[in-house]
Write a protein that holds these residues in place. Sequence first.
Motif, PDB file in Angstrom:
ATOM      1  N   GLU A  35       0.824  -1.214   0.000  1.00 38.82           N
ATOM      2  CA  GLU A  35       0.000   0.000   0.000  1.00 38.82           C
ATOM      3  C   GLU A  35       0.854   1.259   0.000  1.00 38.82           C
ATOM      4  O   GLU A  35       0.630   2.180  -0.782  1.00 38.82           O
ATOM      5  N   GLN A  36       1.839   1.288   0.859  1.00 42.37           N
ATOM      6  CA  GLN A  36       2.679   2.480   0.971  1.00 42.37           C
ATOM      7  C   GLN A  36       3.458   2.750  -0.313  1.00 42.37           C
ATOM      8  O   GLN A  36       3.567   3.897  -0.749  1.00 42.37           O
ATOM      9  N   LEU A  37       4.001   1.699  -0.920  1.00 35.75           N
ATOM     10  CA  LEU A  37       4.836   1.876  -2.103  1.00 35.75           C
ATOM     11  C   LEU A  37       4.053   1.771  -3.409  1.00 35.75           C
ATOM     12  O   LEU A  37       4.610   1.986  -4.478  1.00 35.75           O
ATOM     13  N   ARG A  38       2.773   1.388  -3.293  1.00 39.89           N
ATOM     14  CA  ARG A  38       1.908   1.200  -4.469  1.00 39.89           C
ATOM     15  C   ARG A  38       2.512   0.191  -5.438  1.00 39.89           C
ATOM     16  O   ARG A  38       2.699   0.464  -6.627  1.00 39.89           O
ATOM     17  N   ILE A  39       2.836  -0.978  -4.861  1.00 39.04           N
ATOM     18  CA  ILE A  39       3.388  -2.071  -5.645  1.00 39.04           C
ATOM     19  C   ILE A  39       2.595  -3.339  -5.347  1.00 39.04           C
ATOM     20  O   ILE A  39       1.842  -3.390  -4.378  1.00 39.04           O
ATOM     21  N   SER A  40       2.782  -4.349  -6.171  1.00 40.04           N
ATOM     22  CA  SER A  40       2.037  -5.600  -6.001  1.00 40.04           C
ATOM     23  C   SER A  40       2.626  -6.438  -4.871  1.00 40.04           C
ATOM     24  O   SER A  40       3.808  -6.296  -4.540  1.00 40.04           O
ATOM     25  N   PRO A  41       1.813  -7.322  -4.302  1.00 42.02           N
ATOM     26  CA  PRO A  41       2.340  -8.252  -3.302  1.00 42.02           C
ATOM     27  C   PRO A  41       3.500  -9.090  -3.856  1.00 42.02           C
ATOM     28  O   PRO A  41       4.434  -9.417  -3.127  1.00 42.02           O
ATOM     29  N   ALA A  42       3.437  -9.434  -5.138  1.00 40.13           N
ATOM     30  CA  ALA A  42       4.531 -10.195  -5.753  1.00 40.13           C
ATOM     31  C   ALA A  42       5.827  -9.382  -5.758  1.00 40.13           C
ATOM     32  O   ALA A  42       6.911  -9.933  -5.528  1.00 40.13           O
ATOM     33  N   ALA A  43       5.720  -8.082  -6.011  1.00 40.88           N
ATOM     34  CA  ALA A  43       6.909  -7.226  -5.984  1.00 40.88           C
ATOM     35  C   ALA A  43       7.485  -7.144  -4.579  1.00 40.88           C
ATOM     36  O   ALA A  43       8.706  -7.165  -4.387  1.00 40.88           O
ATOM     37  N   VAL A  44       6.597  -7.066  -3.587  1.00 39.18           N
ATOM     38  CA  VAL A  44       7.047  -7.060  -2.187  1.00 39.18           C
ATOM     39  C   VAL A  44       7.773  -8.361  -1.884  1.00 39.18           C
ATOM     40  O   VAL A  44       8.870  -8.369  -1.312  1.00 39.18           O
ATOM     41  N   SER A  45       7.180  -9.477  -2.279  1.00 31.51           N
ATOM     42  CA  SER A  45       7.758 -10.786  -2.019  1.00 31.51           C
ATOM     43  C   SER A  45       9.160 -10.916  -2.622  1.00 31.51           C
ATOM     44  O   SER A  45      10.092 -11.381  -1.968  1.00 31.51           O
ATOM     45  N   GLY A  46       9.303 -10.502  -3.854  1.00 29.62           N
ATOM     46  CA  GLY A  46      10.612 -10.558  -4.519  1.00 29.62           C
ATOM     47  C   GLY A  46      11.634  -9.672  -3.841  1.00 29.62           C
ATOM     48  O   GLY A  46      12.794 -10.055  -3.663  1.00 29.62           O
ATOM     49  N   ALA A  47      11.202  -8.480  -3.441  1.00 27.12           N
ATOM     50  CA  ALA A  47      12.108  -7.557  -2.767  1.00 27.12           C
ATOM     51  C   ALA A  47      12.539  -8.109  -1.416  1.00 27.12           C
ATOM     52  O   ALA A  47      13.719  -8.036  -1.049  1.00 27.12           O
ATOM     53  N   ILE A  48      11.603  -8.682  -0.681  1.00 30.19           N
ATOM     54  CA  ILE A  48      11.913  -9.254   0.633  1.00 30.19           C
ATOM     55  C   ILE A  48      12.870 -10.429   0.476  1.00 30.19           C
ATOM     56  O   ILE A  48      13.822 -10.585   1.249  1.00 30.19           O
ATOM     57  N   ARG A  49      12.641 -11.253  -0.526  1.00 35.48           N
ATOM     58  CA  ARG A  49      13.533 -12.390  -0.777  1.00 35.48           C
ATOM     59  C   ARG A  49      14.965 -11.887  -1.000  1.00 35.48           C
ATOM     60  O   ARG A  49      15.919 -12.401  -0.419  1.00 35.48           O
ATOM     61  N   TYR A  50      15.108 -10.863  -1.826  1.00 40.53           N
ATOM     62  CA  TYR A  50      16.424 -10.273  -2.087  1.00 40.53           C
ATOM     63  C   TYR A  50      17.038  -9.698  -0.811  1.00 40.53           C
ATOM     64  O   TYR A  50      18.193  -9.966  -0.486  1.00 40.53           O
ATOM     65  N   LEU A  51      16.268  -8.904  -0.078  1.00 37.29           N
ATOM     66  CA  LEU A  51      16.784  -8.258   1.138  1.00 37.29           C
ATOM     67  C   LEU A  51      17.152  -9.277   2.213  1.00 37.29           C
ATOM     68  O   LEU A  51      18.109  -9.065   2.962  1.00 37.29           O
ATOM     69  N   ALA A  52      16.404 -10.368   2.288  1.00 36.40           N
ATOM     70  CA  ALA A  52      16.727 -11.424   3.257  1.00 36.40           C
ATOM     71  C   ALA A  52      18.031 -12.122   2.860  1.00 36.40           C
ATOM     72  O   ALA A  52      18.850 -12.452   3.722  1.00 36.40           O
ATOM     73  N   GLN A  53      18.229 -12.321   1.574  1.00 40.13           N
ATOM     74  CA  GLN A  53      19.455 -12.971   1.090  1.00 40.13           C
ATOM     75  C   GLN A  53      20.697 -12.151   1.427  1.00 40.13           C
ATOM     76  O   GLN A  53      21.760 -12.707   1.660  1.00 40.13           O
TER      77      GLN A  53
END
Length: 154
Positions: free
Chosen positions: A43-61
């Motif tokens: 909601e805050q970034l106006r992006i899809s849940p899939a985009a959030v998921s991919g970003a989180i995966r990267y940041l966790a790595q």
Amino acid sequence: MSRFVERFAADLVEAGMQRMGARVFAALLASDSGALTSAELAEQLRISPAAVSGAIRYLAQVDLVAREREPGSRRERYRLCNANWYESLSRRDQILVRWESTMRDGAKILGPDTPAGQRVSETAEFFEFMQGELHTMLDRWRAYQAARGGAEEQ
């Protein structure tokens, strides 16, 4: 706040971080709690849940965020790994070790008396120097924080 998030994310992208990861990281950094749910990030970034998921995966790595369950819920929150996220970035010395090793191998292959071998050998020395400087810089940062009374237990 969104202007700051987008500006800092752009700075991170310019430095080599992937775009969505940079935006999510900046949003987490700018949040009061340092933690947000996928829905809040989307909601805050106006992006899809899939985009959030991919970003989180990267940041966790890259050890910048951690997943945690909300108490009594199936929802996950994503939190900055620690208040000293900059140390996580600085701990990338394993990359410098690997690059140094590759450069030293390359110098042997190219021959130490060739211009290319000398150039590659000097690059290996630079990576070795950078490793030491990162550790020294972090020690100075911790001392600076402690002197200001802002050091956290680690």
